[in-house]
Scaffold this motif. Structure first.
Motif, mmCIF file in Angstrom:
data_model
loop_
_atom_site.group_PDB
_atom_site.id
_atom_site.type_symbol
_atom_site.label_atom_id
_atom_site.label_comp_id
_atom_site.label_asym_id
_atom_site.label_seq_id
_atom_site.Cartn_x
_atom_site.Cartn_y
_atom_site.Cartn_z
ATOM 1 N N GLU A 335 -43.470 146.592 43.026
ATOM 2 C CA GLU A 335 -42.620 146.965 44.159
ATOM 3 C C GLU A 335 -43.434 147.064 45.451
ATOM 4 O O GLU A 335 -42.995 146.587 46.501
ATOM 5 N N TYR A 336 -44.602 147.657 45.358
ATOM 6 C CA TYR A 336 -45.469 147.755 46.534
ATOM 7 C C TYR A 336 -45.870 146.366 47.018
ATOM 8 O O TYR A 336 -45.861 146.071 48.228
ATOM 9 N N ALA A 337 -46.243 145.512 46.079
ATOM 10 C CA ALA A 337 -46.713 144.166 46.430
ATOM 11 C C ALA A 337 -45.607 143.322 47.048
ATOM 12 O O ALA A 337 -45.861 142.488 47.921
ATOM 13 N N MET A 338 -44.365 143.555 46.601
ATOM 14 C CA MET A 338 -43.249 142.729 47.053
ATOM 15 C C MET A 338 -42.601 143.221 48.337
ATOM 16 O O MET A 338 -41.944 142.462 49.045
ATOM 17 N N SER A 339 -42.777 144.490 48.652
ATOM 18 C CA SER A 339 -42.002 145.114 49.728
ATOM 19 C C SER A 339 -42.232 144.474 51.096
ATOM 20 O O SER A 339 -41.335 144.471 51.936
ATOM 21 N N ARG A 340 -43.442 143.927 51.352
ATOM 22 C CA ARG A 340 -43.717 143.321 52.657
ATOM 23 C C ARG A 340 -43.976 141.821 52.585
ATOM 24 O O ARG A 340 -44.273 141.199 53.606
ATOM 25 N N SER A 341 -43.847 141.268 51.402
ATOM 26 C CA SER A 341 -44.100 139.833 51.243
ATOM 27 C C SER A 341 -42.948 139.015 51.819
ATOM 28 O O SER A 341 -41.792 139.174 51.409
ATOM 29 N N LEU A 342 -43.242 138.160 52.776
ATOM 30 C CA LEU A 342 -42.218 137.337 53.409
ATOM 31 C C LEU A 342 -42.031 136.001 52.704
ATOM 32 O O LEU A 342 -41.132 135.229 53.049
ATOM 33 N N SER A 343 -42.881 135.712 51.731
ATOM 34 C CA SER A 343 -42.730 134.488 50.950
ATOM 35 C C SER A 343 -41.691 134.720 49.860
ATOM 36 O O SER A 343 -41.623 135.814 49.287
ATOM 37 N N PRO A 344 -40.873 133.722 49.532
ATOM 38 C CA PRO A 344 -39.854 133.875 48.476
ATOM 39 C C PRO A 344 -40.480 133.807 47.081
ATOM 40 O O PRO A 344 -40.558 132.740 46.468
ATOM 41 N N THR A 345 -40.962 134.951 46.613
ATOM 42 C CA THR A 345 -41.636 135.005 45.319
ATOM 43 C C THR A 345 -41.030 136.096 44.436
ATOM 44 O O THR A 345 -40.341 136.989 44.920
ATOM 45 N N MET A 346 -41.325 136.009 43.154
ATOM 46 C CA MET A 346 -40.871 137.036 42.219
ATOM 47 C C MET A 346 -41.826 137.083 41.028
ATOM 48 O O MET A 346 -42.563 136.132 40.754
ATOM 49 N N VAL A 347 -41.801 138.211 40.341
ATOM 50 C CA VAL A 347 -42.613 138.400 39.148
ATOM 51 C C VAL A 347 -41.677 138.513 37.952
ATOM 52 O O VAL A 347 -40.737 139.313 37.964
ATOM 53 N N THR A 348 -41.923 137.703 36.935
ATOM 54 C CA THR A 348 -41.124 137.733 35.717
ATOM 55 C C THR A 348 -42.038 138.003 34.530
ATOM 56 O O THR A 348 -43.060 137.339 34.363
ATOM 57 N N GLU A 349 -41.678 139.003 33.739
ATOM 58 C CA GLU A 349 -42.465 139.308 32.549
ATOM 59 C C GLU A 349 -41.971 138.464 31.377
ATOM 60 O O GLU A 349 -40.768 138.267 31.212
ATOM 61 N N TYR A 350 -42.914 137.953 30.601
ATOM 62 C CA TYR A 350 -42.502 137.242 29.386
ATOM 63 C C TYR A 350 -42.826 138.102 28.167
ATOM 64 O O TYR A 350 -43.848 138.762 28.102
ATOM 65 N N LYS A 351 -41.908 138.123 27.237
ATOM 66 C CA LYS A 351 -42.051 138.916 26.019
ATOM 67 C C LYS A 351 -42.180 137.993 24.817
ATOM 68 O O LYS A 351 -41.400 137.055 24.658
ATOM 69 N N ARG A 352 -43.141 138.279 23.982
ATOM 70 C CA ARG A 352 -43.395 137.444 22.805
ATOM 71 C C ARG A 352 -42.358 137.665 21.710
ATOM 72 O O ARG A 352 -42.078 136.779 20.916
ATOM 73 N N LEU A 353 -41.782 138.870 21.664
ATOM 74 C CA LEU A 353 -40.855 139.235 20.604
ATOM 75 C C LEU A 353 -39.574 139.788 21.204
ATOM 76 O O LEU A 353 -39.579 140.335 22.309
ATOM 77 N N LEU A 354 -38.477 139.612 20.483
ATOM 78 C CA LEU A 354 -37.221 140.198 20.926
ATOM 79 C C LEU A 354 -37.289 141.705 20.759
ATOM 80 O O LEU A 354 -37.869 142.217 19.814
ATOM 81 N N ILE A 355 -36.689 142.424 21.703
ATOM 82 C CA ILE A 355 -36.690 143.886 21.634
ATOM 83 C C ILE A 355 -35.254 144.392 21.692
ATOM 84 O O ILE A 355 -34.363 143.708 22.194
ATOM 85 N N PRO A 356 -35.003 145.583 21.161
ATOM 86 C CA PRO A 356 -33.639 146.126 21.220
ATOM 87 C C PRO A 356 -33.168 146.229 22.662
ATOM 88 O O PRO A 356 -33.928 146.584 23.561
ATOM 89 N N LYS A 357 -31.894 145.899 22.887
ATOM 90 C CA LYS A 357 -31.408 145.882 24.262
ATOM 91 C C LYS A 357 -30.854 147.228 24.712
ATOM 92 O O LYS A 357 -30.317 147.986 23.937
#
Length: 375
Positions: A335-357
């Motif tokens: 959140e800190y890193a994204m709050s002032r970034s003017l470039s259209p970027t995002m962070v997506t986490e990848y999970k190796r295993l399915l987890i309960p929703k």
């Protein structure tokens, strides 16, 4: 026995009526037929006029009368009952009207599903209606996906909000049964509608609907990655399973290249994965990391976006988007890193295993409007 056989014949007449109207649209007729059959059987079961044995006899009767009829097993007849009972409740109709309502007509301007109740009655003139089997017209939103998808949604989703979401998502992404099954399994509902902190200020400003289009989590269980793995192994696995990876990202992604070369000055750089997003009409650079997110990772990604926009993007295309795919991220740091970034970027986490929703019922109203307005 004659009364039962007459009832069975009435069911068969529903099938014949709708099968002969295939020109009106296969899926529309399928939804109408299953709704009517579900309504008919439901009324008789609730009045104790029929029991489970009679439903079994109905299935056998239909098969004996016309061996070509498929999809009328005892189990599927009960699926039709569940379909009718799940979507004819006042709770579902109230939510559907509140979140979608007349907006759905925009998606169906030239569709058969706009037929009036009188027209629906005309389709069923051969059906003998009784006070205990009053037919009702299904909500228009049900025509947006297939009956098999509805069965999966009904069986797997716990709330009406969640069911409504997956009907719209199936429509937007044109999901087949197996694809929808996976989306429910990986909890796309929560991933899309959660309160996202992983999107930059620039992405929100340039693409206001980005929060409703990009997940914050991607499941890559199909790669069978060990706890410790290299970027090259992750990269190779995604390339070998690109179809499954695109389903995780969203069907609007078109894969363009791996290790796409960017020449800047006298140096050469490589974008791990390069896509084109049909909906947003822009390039999407995906950078892979097997270490937890660090703010400095964004600098590299933003550099790639600048190079893509200057040297690769065409005049009719929109600014490029960058996705940093990493195994884990401290949400406060993101959140800190994204709050002032003017470039259209995002962070997506990848999970190796399915987890309960965890069920998340937030932003559904915005998502409903987004899907309808987009179409």
């Amino acid at each position: 026995m004659k009364s039962i056989q007459k009832s069975f014949e009435e069911i068969r007449s529903i099938i014949v009526t709708h099968r002969s109207a295939a020109s009106r649209g296969v899926n529309t007729e399928s939804i109408l037929m299953n709704w009517e059959i579900g309504s008919y059987i439901s009324a008789r079961l609730k009045s104790n006029e029929w029991g489970s044995k009679v439903v079994t006899e109905l299935s056998e009767y239909l098969r004996a009368q016309d061996p070509s009829l498929k999809g009328y097993s005892r189990r599927n007849l009960y699926n039709m009952v569940a379909f009718y009972e799940a979507y004819s409740t006042s709770d579902f109709i109230e939510i559907e009207q509140k979140l979608v309502g007349k907006k759905i007509e925009k998606l169906q301007a030239s569709s058969i599903v706009q037929m009036k109740t009188a027209q629906l009655s005309a389709l069923s003139t051969e059906i003998v209606q009784t006070s205990s089997a009053q037919l009702e017209y299904p909500p228009n939103i049900l025509f947006l996906t297939t009956f098999s998808n509805h069965v999966e949604i009904i069986n797997r989703c716990r709330t009406n909000e969640e069911r409504l979401f997956y009907i719209l998502y199936s429509f937007k992404e044109n999901l087949k049964y197996k694809e929808l099954q996976r989306c429910i399994q990986t909890d796309t509902y929560s991933s899309l509608l959660s309160d996202k902190k992983n999107i930059s200020k620039g992405l929100k400003e340039i693409y206001p609907n980005s929060e409703l289009m990009f997940k914050d989590t991607a499941f890559v269980d199909f790669l069978n990655l060990p706890q410790k793995h290299t970027e090259s192994k992750l990269h190779k696995g995604l390339l070998e399973n690109m179809k499954k990876f695109i389903l995780e990202l969203g069907k609007d992604f078109i894969f363009m290249d791996s290790e796409y070369v960017l020449n800047v000055g006298g140096s050469t750089f490589k974008v791990d994965l390069l896509f084109f997003h049909r909906g947003l009409q822009c390039l999407v650079a995906v950078e892979l990391k097997t270490k937890n997110f660090k703010p400095e990772h964004l600098g590299q990604l933003e550099f790639y976006l600048e190079a893509l926009d200057r040297d690769v993007k065409r005049n009719n295309e929109n600014p490029s988007i960058g996705i940093l795919l990493c195994p884990s991220a401290d949400h406060s740091v993101v959140e800190y890193a994204m709050s002032r970034s003017l470039s259209p970027t995002m962070v997506t986490e990848y999970k190796r295993l399915l987890i309960p929703k965890d069920v998340v019922a937030k932003n559904l109203n915005e998502y409903c409007s987004f899907v309808i307005d987009e179409k």
